[in-house]
Motif scaffolding. Structure first.
Motif, PDB file in Angstrom:
ATOM      1  N   PHE A 141     -44.602  26.253 135.061  1.00  0.00           N
ATOM      2  CA  PHE A 141     -43.299  26.899 134.857  1.00  0.00           C
ATOM      3  C   PHE A 141     -42.995  27.100 133.369  1.00  0.00           C
ATOM      4  CE2 PHE A 141     -42.513  25.215 139.203  1.00  0.00           C
ATOM      5  CZ  PHE A 141     -42.169  26.420 139.807  1.00  0.00           C
ATOM      6  N   PHE A 142     -43.508  26.215 132.530  1.00  0.00           N
ATOM      7  CA  PHE A 142     -43.296  26.377 131.092  1.00  0.00           C
ATOM      8  C   PHE A 142     -44.080  27.555 130.525  1.00  0.00           C
ATOM      9  CE2 PHE A 142     -42.421  21.554 130.887  1.00  0.00           C
ATOM     10  CZ  PHE A 142     -41.075  21.768 131.163  1.00  0.00           C
ATOM     11  N   GLY A 143     -44.905  28.180 131.341  1.00  0.00           N
ATOM     12  CA  GLY A 143     -45.677  29.338 130.891  1.00  0.00           C
ATOM     13  C   GLY A 143     -44.822  30.539 130.518  1.00  0.00           C
ATOM     14  N   SER A 144     -43.551  30.549 130.912  1.00  0.00           N
ATOM     15  CA  SER A 144     -42.681  31.672 130.537  1.00  0.00           C
ATOM     16  C   SER A 144     -42.178  31.547 129.101  1.00  0.00           C
ATOM     17  CB  SER A 144     -41.485  31.762 131.491  1.00  0.00           C
ATOM     18  OG  SER A 144     -40.606  30.666 131.314  1.00  0.00           O
ATOM     19  N   VAL A 145     -42.370  30.385 128.480  1.00  0.00           N
ATOM     20  CA  VAL A 145     -41.875  30.182 127.114  1.00  0.00           C
ATOM     21  C   VAL A 145     -42.503  31.164 126.121  1.00  0.00           C
ATOM     22  CG1 VAL A 145     -41.694  28.570 125.188  1.00  0.00           C
ATOM     23  CG2 VAL A 145     -41.296  27.765 127.510  1.00  0.00           C
ATOM     24  N   PRO A 146     -43.849  31.286 126.060  1.00  0.00           N
ATOM     25  CA  PRO A 146     -44.409  32.234 125.094  1.00  0.00           C
ATOM     26  C   PRO A 146     -44.029  33.676 125.372  1.00  0.00           C
ATOM     27  CG  PRO A 146     -46.124  31.394 126.555  1.00  0.00           C
ATOM     28  CD  PRO A 146     -44.898  30.556 126.778  1.00  0.00           C
ATOM     29  N   ILE A 147     -43.756  34.016 126.638  1.00  0.00           N
ATOM     30  CA  ILE A 147     -43.307  35.373 126.958  1.00  0.00           C
ATOM     31  C   ILE A 147     -41.929  35.612 126.352  1.00  0.00           C
ATOM     32  CG2 ILE A 147     -42.812  36.997 128.813  1.00  0.00           C
ATOM     33  CD1 ILE A 147     -44.663  35.365 130.606  1.00  0.00           C
ATOM     34  N   LEU A 148     -41.033  34.644 126.497  1.00  0.00           N
ATOM     35  CA  LEU A 148     -39.700  34.743 125.911  1.00  0.00           C
ATOM     36  C   LEU A 148     -39.787  34.895 124.397  1.00  0.00           C
ATOM     37  CD1 LEU A 148     -36.577  34.505 126.065  1.00  0.00           C
ATOM     38  CD2 LEU A 148     -36.880  32.018 125.910  1.00  0.00           C
ATOM     39  N   PRO A 214     -31.101  33.628 123.414  1.00  0.00           N
ATOM     40  CA  PRO A 214     -30.838  34.856 124.177  1.00  0.00           C
ATOM     41  C   PRO A 214     -31.962  35.159 125.151  1.00  0.00           C
ATOM     42  CG  PRO A 214     -31.607  35.409 121.981  1.00  0.00           C
ATOM     43  CD  PRO A 214     -31.387  33.922 121.994  1.00  0.00           C
ATOM     44  N   GLU A 215     -31.636  35.840 126.225  1.00  0.00           N
ATOM     45  CA  GLU A 215     -32.646  36.284 127.176  1.00  0.00           C
ATOM     46  C   GLU A 215     -33.473  37.410 126.536  1.00  0.00           C
ATOM     47  OE1 GLU A 215     -35.040  36.173 129.407  1.00  0.00           O
ATOM     48  OE2 GLU A 215     -33.603  35.295 130.821  1.00  0.00           O
ATOM     49  N   SER A 216     -34.666  37.618 127.034  1.00  0.00           N
ATOM     50  CA  SER A 216     -35.548  38.671 126.516  1.00  0.00           C
ATOM     51  C   SER A 216     -34.879  40.036 126.622  1.00  0.00           C
ATOM     52  CB  SER A 216     -36.851  38.684 127.305  1.00  0.00           C
ATOM     53  OG  SER A 216     -37.517  39.934 127.167  1.00  0.00           O
ATOM     54  N   PRO A 217     -34.744  40.779 125.508  1.00  0.00           N
ATOM     55  CA  PRO A 217     -34.170  42.123 125.578  1.00  0.00           C
ATOM     56  C   PRO A 217     -34.967  43.050 126.487  1.00  0.00           C
ATOM     57  CG  PRO A 217     -34.279  41.365 123.307  1.00  0.00           C
ATOM     58  CD  PRO A 217     -35.055  40.395 124.130  1.00  0.00           C
ATOM     59  N   ARG A 218     -36.275  42.871 126.530  1.00  0.00           N
ATOM     60  CA  ARG A 218     -37.106  43.718 127.377  1.00  0.00           C
ATOM     61  C   ARG A 218     -36.826  43.447 128.855  1.00  0.00           C
ATOM     62  NH1 ARG A 218     -39.682  43.139 122.626  1.00  0.00           N
ATOM     63  NH2 ARG A 218     -40.846  44.934 121.824  1.00  0.00           N
ATOM     64  N   SER A 405     -50.822  33.540 122.787  1.00  0.00           N
ATOM     65  CA  SER A 405     -50.178  34.669 122.095  1.00  0.00           C
ATOM     66  C   SER A 405     -50.968  35.968 122.221  1.00  0.00           C
ATOM     67  CB  SER A 405     -49.984  34.327 120.614  1.00  0.00           C
ATOM     68  OG  SER A 405     -51.216  34.157 119.951  1.00  0.00           O
ATOM     69  N   TYR A 406     -52.298  35.910 122.183  1.00  0.00           N
ATOM     70  CA  TYR A 406     -53.105  37.131 122.277  1.00  0.00           C
ATOM     71  C   TYR A 406     -52.942  37.812 123.637  1.00  0.00           C
ATOM     72  CZ  TYR A 406     -57.228  40.137 121.498  1.00  0.00           C
ATOM     73  OH  TYR A 406     -58.078  41.202 121.348  1.00  0.00           O
ATOM     74  N   PRO A 407     -53.074  37.095 124.752  1.00  0.00           N
ATOM     75  CA  PRO A 407     -52.833  37.749 126.052  1.00  0.00           C
ATOM     76  C   PRO A 407     -51.396  38.235 126.211  1.00  0.00           C
ATOM     77  CG  PRO A 407     -54.047  35.704 126.342  1.00  0.00           C
ATOM     78  CD  PRO A 407     -53.579  35.722 124.924  1.00  0.00           C
ATOM     79  N   ALA A 408     -50.431  37.489 125.666  1.00  0.00           N
ATOM     80  CA  ALA A 408     -49.030  37.887 125.810  1.00  0.00           C
ATOM     81  C   ALA A 408     -48.753  39.228 125.133  1.00  0.00           C
ATOM     82  CB  ALA A 408     -48.109  36.815 125.234  1.00  0.00           C
ATOM     83  N   GLU A 409     -49.508  39.555 124.076  1.00  0.00           N
ATOM     84  CA  GLU A 409     -49.248  40.809 123.395  1.00  0.00           C
ATOM     85  C   GLU A 409     -50.115  41.962 123.900  1.00  0.00           C
ATOM     86  OE1 GLU A 409     -49.828  40.000 119.269  1.00  0.00           O
ATOM     87  OE2 GLU A 409     -52.016  40.118 119.351  1.00  0.00           O
ATOM     88  N   ILE A 410     -51.244  41.698 124.547  1.00  0.00           N
ATOM     89  CA  ILE A 410     -52.088  42.812 124.989  1.00  0.00           C
ATOM     90  C   ILE A 410     -51.639  43.393 126.334  1.00  0.00           C
ATOM     91  CG2 ILE A 410     -54.083  41.907 123.742  1.00  0.00           C
ATOM     92  CD1 ILE A 410     -55.282  41.047 126.422  1.00  0.00           C
ATOM     93  N   GLN A 412     -49.029  45.046 128.910  1.00  0.00           N
ATOM     94  CA  GLN A 412     -47.790  45.809 128.871  1.00  0.00           C
ATOM     95  C   GLN A 412     -46.697  45.054 129.627  1.00  0.00           C
ATOM     96  OE1 GLN A 412     -50.532  46.263 130.695  1.00  0.00           O
ATOM     97  NE2 GLN A 412     -50.436  48.189 131.857  1.00  0.00           N
ATOM     98  N   TYR A 413     -45.428  45.448 129.409  1.00  0.00           N
ATOM     99  CA  TYR A 413     -44.298  44.679 129.931  1.00  0.00           C
ATOM    100  C   TYR A 413     -44.429  44.399 131.425  1.00  0.00           C
ATOM    101  CZ  TYR A 413     -39.813  43.436 131.790  1.00  0.00           C
ATOM    102  OH  TYR A 413     -38.828  42.779 132.476  1.00  0.00           O
ATOM    103  N   GLU A 414     -44.766  45.422 132.227  1.00  0.00           N
ATOM    104  CA  GLU A 414     -44.749  45.285 133.684  1.00  0.00           C
ATOM    105  C   GLU A 414     -45.666  44.164 134.172  1.00  0.00           C
ATOM    106  OE1 GLU A 414     -43.400  49.155 132.424  1.00  0.00           O
ATOM    107  OE2 GLU A 414     -45.319  48.138 132.110  1.00  0.00           O
ATOM    108  N   LEU A 415     -46.730  43.896 133.432  1.00  0.00           N
ATOM    109  CA  LEU A 415     -47.714  42.914 133.892  1.00  0.00           C
ATOM    110  C   LEU A 415     -47.832  41.714 132.943  1.00  0.00           C
ATOM    111  CD1 LEU A 415     -50.548  45.360 135.061  1.00  0.00           C
ATOM    112  CD2 LEU A 415     -49.094  43.943 136.527  1.00  0.00           C
ATOM    113  N   ARG A 416     -46.911  41.613 131.976  1.00  0.00           N
ATOM    114  CA  ARG A 416     -47.066  40.558 130.969  1.00  0.00           C
ATOM    115  C   ARG A 416     -46.987  39.167 131.578  1.00  0.00           C
ATOM    116  NH1 ARG A 416     -43.800  42.339 126.870  1.00  0.00           N
ATOM    117  NH2 ARG A 416     -45.640  43.467 126.131  1.00  0.00           N
TER     118      ARG A 416
END
Length: 522
Positions: A141-148, A214-218, A405-410, A412-416
């Motif tokens: 569940f903590f995996g959403s942290v780097p996405i945020l 703040p929540e993710s603007p995206r 960080s590398y996978p989080a940026e490669i 696109q939003y829909e599948l991040r």
């Protein structure tokens, strides 16, 4: 070319503030970074757990309680945590897409608290093993942290902030190593119960910053909460300036990218990862990073350091826990330093330096271990210790800051969120295999098992060279061009046209003159 252009690309760089002020003199950026820093600290929960389990294996009190675990049984004890994480990450992806990037973090805190209570109060080994599954589930569940962090950070800070996430794994490792060192002489079960209880320390400290974050603007834009997203960007990226060119640019770019993504993909699922060449390339990188993150020899050292040290004649509990403590301090130092380099030297340089360095140092470790096995010379065995530090140093250069960080940026939003879930699930699947197999192999063939990882490290270096592209100097939306080619370039052209129209409609002009080098600190 100013360094801002190297970090975020030329288009976004033209709308960054040109006041030459340092970021720490701007209260809105200080607040944002402090909140994101509190989120970064969540990686310490995983680091604490991994290091703690390593330390417990050196404690006679824990080994007696667990009925002297060895081989397959010891592998099962450690692998249960990885099994829990494998289930946790897909659940995180669903929650993060539907309810926002912050909600899974709260769920993770609750699950971790339950798992910690179960482990600390364990009355038998079965209860202890069961607690490991809940602690692993919390890690998922903590995996959403780097996405945020990736989606909320200020543009010029995104690379370093996201890369810093995994480096604080070692803050947890460091505390766990010294916690077990401090309790090693207790003559009862509190020698391992105290380190177990301290697992809740990180969430207890960090959660307050995440609550304010703040929540993710995206995510807000994708959820139809456009004005909420604009408010977040105005407050934390523009310092309250409603007419900021940066906010206008970011809003238009994100909105257009999400709209085009929805037009191309009516609904998102894991099956979409196989539908295009670009997504298949991203998927290959995500799975390979997860697997290579564990199948490079680090799994032997991180969970079975005590066993490794025993193979070279270091059997003292004090010496083993002391070496573990200093190793974690060294890891933290190198990892934080490496995170500062992601925008200076680029991702590929770090990947290749890490892979080649690990390969050479692991060959030396294998040679020294084999020599000690034959000669029993104490000096040869002791020589393994500095080489373990060197090996871990090269691991920390890329696999600590870039693993997430590398996978989080490669992607696109829909599948991040699903992309990050794939990476972490692959990591823990590889870890589950390692944790179960490594103690069996070490018991059976000792140092000869290291040869397997030498072969894997060679494959790792070849894969990185041919399959891992550079992403420095691009916004999250621009990175799609690297993977999707002409179609993405055409889409980016449409996005930029829409951005310019949006900015013109709002009376905002883009200054395209080259910025002074001093602007790099904005």
């Amino acid at each position: 070319m100013g360094i801002d252009r190297q970090i975020v690309g030329a288009d976004l760089a033209t709308v960054l503030p040109q006041d030459n002020a340092r970021w720490w003199t701007k209260s809105h950026l200080v607040k944002l970074n402090l909140m994101l820093f509190s989120a970064i600290l969540f990686s310490g929960t995983v680091g604490y757990d991994n290091s703690m389990m390593n330390g417990l294996q050196a404690l006679p009190q824990w080994k007696e309680f667990m009925h002297e675990p060895k081989g397959a049984y010891l592998g099962l004890v450690n692998a249960t945590q990885a099994l829990g994480a494998i289930f946790g990450y897909p659940c995180m992806a669903v929650l993060a897409n539907k309810y926002g990037r912050k909600r899974p973090i709260y769920v993770g805190c609750f699950v971790l608290a339950f798992g910690t209570a179960l482990q600390t109060t364990a009355q038998n080994r079965e209860m202890f093993i069961a607690s490991r599954a809940f602690i692993g589930l919390a890690s998922g569940f903590f995996g959403s942290v780097p996405i945020l962090i990736t989606e909320a950070a200020y543009p010029t800070h995104r690379g370093k902030m996201t890369a810093s996430y995994n480096t604080f794994y070692y803050v947890g490792s460091l505390l766990a190593a010294w916690a077990t060192f401090g309790t090693r002489n207790y003559d009862n079960s509190w020698a391992w119960r105290v380190p177990s209880l301290l697992q809740v320390a990180f969430p207890g400290v960090c959660i307050w910053g995440v609550l304010l974050c703040p929540e993710s603007p995206r995510w807000l834009i994708a959820a139809g909460r456009v004005e909420d997203a604009r408010s977040v960007l105005i407050k934390y990226h523009a310092g309250g300036d409603e007419h900021s060119p940066l906010v206008t640019f970011e809003m238009a770019e994100i909105e257009q990218a999400i709209q085009m993504g929805r037009h191309n993909t009516k609904s998102t699922s894991y099956a979409d990862m196989f539908k295009t060449n670009g997504n298949r390339h991203r998927l290959f990188i995500s799975v390979s990073i997860g697997v290579f993150g564990q199948w490079n020899g680090v799994g032997v050292v991180s969970y079975y350091l005590a066993a490794v040290l025993q193979t070279v004649g270091i059997t003292s509990v004090t010496q083993q826990t002391l070496i573990s403590g200093f190793l974690q301090l060294f890891n933290l130092t190198v990892a934080v330093w490496a995170a500062t380099l992601v925008d200076r030297v680029g991702r590929r340089v770090l990947w290749m330096t890490s892979g080649l360095g690990m390969l050479v140092s692991y060959i030396i470790i294998t040679g020294l271990s084999g020599s000690f096995d034959t000669t029993k010379l104490k000096g040869t065995g002791l020589a393994v210790i500095p080489m373990l530090f060197i090996f871990y140093g090269f691991y920390d250069i890329a696999f600590t800051p870039l693993l997430v960080s590398y996978p989080a940026e490669i992607w696109q939003y829909e599948l991040r969120s699903r992309g990050v879930a794939v990476v972490q699930s692959s990591t823990f699947a590889a870890l589950f295999f390692n944790l179960f197999v490594n103690p069996i192999a070490l018991d059976s063939i000792g140092w000869k098992y290291y040869i397997v990882y030498i072969v894997i490290l060679i494959v790792l270096c070849v894969t990185i060279w041919f399959a891992y592209p550079e992403t420095r100097g691009m916004s999250l939306e621009e990175i799609a061009k690297v993977f999707d080619g002409d179609d993405a370039a055409l889409q980016q052209g449409v996005i930029l046209s829409a951005v310019e129209e949006n900015m013109a409609a709002n009376g905002v002009g883009k200054d395209v003159e080259h910025m002074d080098e001093k602007q790099c600190n904005n």
